[in-house]
Design a protein around this motif. Structure first.
Motif, short mmCIF file in Angstrom:
data_model
loop_
_atom_site.label_atom_id
_atom_site.label_comp_id
_atom_site.label_asym_id
_atom_site.label_seq_id
_atom_site.Cartn_x
_atom_site.Cartn_y
_atom_site.Cartn_z
N GLU A 207 1.99 7.72 2.74
CA GLU A 207 1.04 7.18 1.76
C GLU A 207 0.68 5.72 2.01
N GLY A 208 1.68 4.89 2.26
CA GLY A 208 1.40 3.47 2.46
C GLY A 208 0.49 3.21 3.65
N PRO A 209 0.88 3.64 4.85
CA PRO A 209 0.03 3.41 6.02
C PRO A 209 -1.33 4.09 5.92
N SER A 210 -1.37 5.31 5.37
CA SER A 210 -2.65 6.02 5.30
C SER A 210 -3.59 5.35 4.31
N THR A 211 -3.06 4.84 3.20
CA THR A 211 -3.91 4.14 2.23
C THR A 211 -4.51 2.88 2.85
N ARG A 212 -3.67 2.14 3.56
CA ARG A 212 -4.19 0.94 4.23
C ARG A 212 -5.24 1.31 5.27
N LEU A 213 -5.03 2.43 5.97
CA LEU A 213 -6.00 2.88 6.96
C LEU A 213 -7.32 3.24 6.30
N PHE A 214 -7.28 3.92 5.15
CA PHE A 214 -8.51 4.29 4.44
C PHE A 214 -9.31 3.04 4.05
N TYR A 215 -8.62 2.04 3.55
CA TYR A 215 -9.32 0.80 3.16
C TYR A 215 -9.91 0.11 4.39
N ARG A 216 -9.16 0.15 5.49
CA ARG A 216 -9.65 -0.50 6.71
C ARG A 216 -10.87 0.24 7.25
N LEU A 217 -10.82 1.57 7.25
CA LEU A 217 -11.94 2.36 7.78
C LEU A 217 -13.21 2.17 6.96
N THR A 218 -13.04 2.01 5.65
CA THR A 218 -14.22 1.89 4.78
C THR A 218 -14.63 0.44 4.55
N GLY A 219 -13.84 -0.49 5.05
CA GLY A 219 -14.16 -1.90 4.84
C GLY A 219 -14.08 -2.32 3.39
N SER A 220 -13.29 -1.62 2.59
CA SER A 220 -13.17 -1.94 1.17
C SER A 220 -11.82 -2.60 0.88
N GLN A 221 -11.66 -3.12 -0.32
CA GLN A 221 -10.44 -3.79 -0.73
C GLN A 221 -9.94 -3.19 -2.04
N PRO A 222 -8.64 -2.99 -2.17
CA PRO A 222 -8.12 -2.48 -3.44
C PRO A 222 -8.29 -3.48 -4.56
N VAL A 223 -8.52 -2.97 -5.76
CA VAL A 223 -8.63 -3.83 -6.94
C VAL A 223 -7.24 -3.93 -7.56
N ARG A 224 -6.75 -5.12 -7.67
CA ARG A 224 -5.40 -5.32 -8.19
C ARG A 224 -5.38 -5.12 -9.70
N ARG A 225 -4.47 -4.27 -10.15
CA ARG A 225 -4.33 -4.06 -11.60
C ARG A 225 -3.51 -5.19 -12.20
N PRO A 226 -3.95 -5.75 -13.31
CA PRO A 226 -3.23 -6.88 -13.90
C PRO A 226 -1.88 -6.47 -14.47
N ASP A 227 -1.04 -7.47 -14.65
CA ASP A 227 0.25 -7.25 -15.27
C ASP A 227 0.02 -6.82 -16.72
N LEU A 228 0.72 -5.79 -17.15
CA LEU A 228 0.55 -5.30 -18.53
C LEU A 228 1.13 -6.26 -19.55
N HIS A 229 2.01 -7.14 -19.14
CA HIS A 229 2.61 -8.09 -20.08
C HIS A 229 1.66 -9.26 -20.32
N ALA A 230 1.61 -9.70 -21.58
CA ALA A 230 0.71 -10.80 -21.95
C ALA A 230 1.32 -11.56 -23.13
N PRO A 231 0.97 -12.82 -23.29
CA PRO A 231 1.50 -13.59 -24.43
C PRO A 231 0.98 -13.04 -25.75
N VAL A 232 1.80 -13.19 -26.78
CA VAL A 232 1.44 -12.68 -28.10
C VAL A 232 0.79 -13.82 -28.91
N PRO A 233 -0.48 -13.65 -29.29
CA PRO A 233 -1.14 -14.70 -30.10
C PRO A 233 -0.46 -14.83 -31.47
#
Length: 358
Positions: A207-233
């Protein structure tokens, strides 16, 4: 030594060494193709509801009140809303999954976590051989078995080519030629489907190498998901799950939210959604929403995800058959059973190797 002899010997010994693992993958894969349908069939009183004419589902908040009243000692952790009117809603608790009629609010029953789940055991057998230790050794063996099967399929085509026979003439179980015909015919008829299952399974195994290969072949970049933790107002109140669902619909237009994890005080909402064409049980669209401000922190729909992510999604959907719905699942299940037939007929031919009628 002739190439045909080398390939025949390799084909034989690969089958004898890895045949048990390959047969296990075939049996479990045939069952897993219909995993959701089998789960529904095992507990029909929990999964199926009748929608009254013109009735609308209760809100998640209303359903939550009923579940909290019925299970006062437990805590609600998630909601799963059915995208089909005839299937029930589920409410996740810390110790069980509660099934609710979304039209009446009636509690249909619960499944406790930690019990023996046959389908989960089959799933874990198929993916990890029930062993994730030693650096996921079970998963590595599964991937290795898929690689061996790929080699056997390709060598089998080479061995079949001079004969090019696609017919079964049954001369009785005692005759090696009968099993040879079955082995040849089933193998060549299911070849394309088995190659697709092997290729997609190997991609998932790496999965790891193949996912990186897919992004490389398509010239795209993964969108980083933000940390679910956040300060409490200070003094702020978290929005409810119904509001989170509404915001998720806006964030991924056309998709239907169906699962939401209730956040802790310092966490954001994590929501899964599904487009009509997304036939995978888990959905392939995700939204993260600030649980206090309602601000969308992350939204990735399967239609608009980076090309690399869409390739990963498509590969998994092809492997499970979800890409074609029920017909695709049927093809995957039949192809998986064909693997078992190949292992059995190959073993029988080897046991009857003293017969020279082929």
């Amino acid at each position: 030594m002739r190439l045909r002899t080398v390939l025949f010997t390799t084909h034989l010994w690969l089958g004898l060494i890895a045949g048990a693992f390959i047969a296990l993958l075939g049996i479990t894969g045939a069952i897993m193709a219909f995993e959701p349908e089998l789960e529904h069939a095992r507990h029909p009183h929990l999964w199926y509801v009748t929608a009254p004419p013109g009735a609308r589902p209760l809100s998640l908040a209303q359903i939550g009140v009923g579940v909290a009243h019925a299970f006062p000692a437990d805590t609600i952790t998630a909601y799963q809303a059915s995208t089909k009117p005839g299937l029930s809603y589920q409410v996740g608790l810390s110790r069980s999954l509660v099934f609710v009629n979304q039209y009446s609010g009636a509690i249909l029953g619960q499944l406790r976590f930690g019990g023996t789940d046959v389908l989960n055991i089959i799933h874990q057998l198929h993916t990890h051989l029930l062993f994730r230790g030693l650096g996921d050794l079970g998963g590595k063996i599964v991937t290795g078995a898929a690689l061996v099967l790929m080699c056997m399929l390709l060598s089998g085509v080479y061995l079949w080519w001079p004969v090019k026979r696609i017919s079964i003439r049954w001369r009785g179980a005692a005759t090696r030629r009968s099993w040879f015909d079955v082995h040849n015919t089933i193998g060549i008829v299911s070849l394309v489907f088995l190659l697709a299952l092997c290729a997609t399974g190997i991609v998932m195994g790496f999965e790891g190498p193949s996912t990186r290969l897919f992004y490389r072949l398509t010239g795209s970049q993964p969108v980083r998901r933000p940390d679910l933790h956040a300060p409490v107002p200070a003094g702020a109140q978290q929005i409810g799950p119904d509001s989170a669902f509404a915001l998720a619909r806006t964030a991924v237009p056309g998709a239907t939210p169906f699962e939401v994890d209730l956040p802790a005080r310092d966490e954001a909402y994590f929501i899964r959604a599904r487009y009509p064409e997304d036939l995978t049980p888990g959905g392939r669209s995700q939204v993260v929403i600030d649980s206090y401000t309602g601000r969308v922190l992350y939204a990735q729909g399967s239609r608009t995800a980076p090309a690399g992510a869409r390739m990963v999604i498509a590969n998994r959907a092809m492997h499970t058959g979800d890409i074609l719905g029920l017909p695709g699942k049927a093809l995957v299940s039949l192809a998986s059973l064909a693997v078992v037939v190949q292992v059995v007929t190959g073993l029988v031919m080897w046991l009857k190797r003293s017969q020279r009628d082929v």
